[in-house]
Design a protein around this motif. Structure first.
Motif, short mmCIF file in Angstrom:
data_model
loop_
_atom_site.label_atom_id
_atom_site.label_comp_id
_atom_site.label_asym_id
_atom_site.label_seq_id
_atom_site.Cartn_x
_atom_site.Cartn_y
_atom_site.Cartn_z
N LYS A 128 22.88 -18.52 57.46
CA LYS A 128 21.71 -19.28 57.92
C LYS A 128 21.90 -19.82 59.36
CE LYS A 128 19.68 -20.33 53.45
NZ LYS A 128 18.83 -19.17 53.56
N ASP A 158 28.32 -22.40 47.95
CA ASP A 158 27.53 -23.38 47.20
C ASP A 158 26.15 -22.86 46.88
OD1 ASP A 158 29.62 -25.17 47.21
OD2 ASP A 158 28.83 -26.40 48.86
N ARG A 159 25.49 -22.22 47.87
CA ARG A 159 24.14 -21.70 47.66
C ARG A 159 24.14 -20.59 46.61
NH1 ARG A 159 23.87 -21.96 53.21
NH2 ARG A 159 24.07 -19.69 53.45
N VAL A 160 25.14 -19.70 46.72
CA VAL A 160 25.22 -18.56 45.79
C VAL A 160 25.46 -19.05 44.37
CG1 VAL A 160 26.59 -16.52 45.17
CG2 VAL A 160 25.94 -16.89 47.54
N THR A 161 26.38 -20.01 44.21
CA THR A 161 26.71 -20.50 42.86
C THR A 161 25.55 -21.31 42.26
OG1 THR A 161 27.93 -22.32 43.92
CG2 THR A 161 29.21 -20.48 43.10
N GLU A 162 24.77 -21.97 43.12
CA GLU A 162 23.58 -22.69 42.63
C GLU A 162 22.54 -21.73 42.07
OE1 GLU A 162 21.96 -25.07 45.77
OE2 GLU A 162 23.67 -26.44 45.76
N ASP A 163 22.45 -20.54 42.70
CA ASP A 163 21.45 -19.55 42.29
C ASP A 163 21.83 -18.81 40.99
OD1 ASP A 163 19.95 -20.21 44.44
OD2 ASP A 163 20.63 -18.57 45.71
N VAL A 164 23.10 -18.88 40.63
CA VAL A 164 23.54 -18.10 39.45
C VAL A 164 23.06 -18.79 38.17
CG1 VAL A 164 25.57 -17.39 38.13
CG2 VAL A 164 25.55 -17.17 40.61
#
Length: 211
Positions: free
Chosen positions: A135, A205-211
């Motif tokens: 980003k 953090d973003r990837v793990t939040e989306d899982v």
């Protein structure tokens, strides 16, 4: 900034390798359109090392002189990127880009131009994709060709910068049955490397939040 811990843990290394691999696969796709041939690129290893260690790593693997495409980049993290090949492999890459019908004289004459164009495609795609996934945005300079030993490539002054680190990527590079090994190195100072580490943590953090 010398007290900053710049080493990556296993999760950060995996995340960075994934981001880089997406960048080089996009580079391969762009290069395929440019040369009209099958292009495969992969990054089996990602390391953060000192300039001296990066030069030693290449020195252990390569006995001949090296050719590199260099581009400066600036943004949330800044530095200079190098796409590095052993000299014989750079000639083979130039021939692959120019086509088999090109004569040895043409390849020799236009090698630097073909390499600069190839490096521009690979480094822009690789760094642009990394920045996008983190980003951020990066501004890239025009490509420049430099030649010499690992020490020469990693240090513009001839003396290693003690405060600089290298994000060192070994790449397997295949253009339609030609195996062309190479390296991508991103030279950054400690603040830039620390900023990159923070951006990788945010990405995880973003990837793990989306899982």
């Amino acid at each position: 900034m010398t007290g900053v811990n710049i080493s990556l843990d296993e999760l950060e290394r995996d995340a960075l390798t994934e981001v880089v691999n997406i960048g080089v696969s996009r580079a391969a796709s762009s290069l395929r359109k440019m040369v009209g041939r099958q292009v495969l690129l992969s990054v089996p290893s990602v390391e953060i090392v000192t300039q001296a260690a990066a030069a030693a790593l290449i020195g252990q693997r390569e006995s001949e002189d090296l050719v590199a495409v260099k581009q400066e980049f600036e943004g949330a993290f800044s530095g200079r990127a190098l796409l590095i090949f052993p000299e014989t492999k750079s000639r083979e890459l130039a021939r692959a880009v120019m086509g088999d019908e090109a004569s040895a004289e043409q390849v020799s004459e236009l090698e630097s131009e073909a390499l600069a164009e190839t490096g521009n495609v690979i480094l822009n795609n690789c760094l642009g994709t990394m920045a996008n996934m983190l980003k951020q945005s990066l501004k890239m300079s025009l490509p420049e060709i430099i030649r010499g030993t690992g020490e020469r490539l990693f240090s513009e002054t001839g003396e290693p910068d003690e405060g600089a680190l290298v994000l060192f990527l070994y790449i397997n590079f295949s253009v339609q049955d030609r195996n062309i090994r190479g390296y991508i190195a991103m030279l950054m100072d400690l603040p830039s490397m620390a900023a990159l580490k923070v951006l990788i943590a945010d990405f995880i953090d973003r990837v793990t939040e989306d899982v």
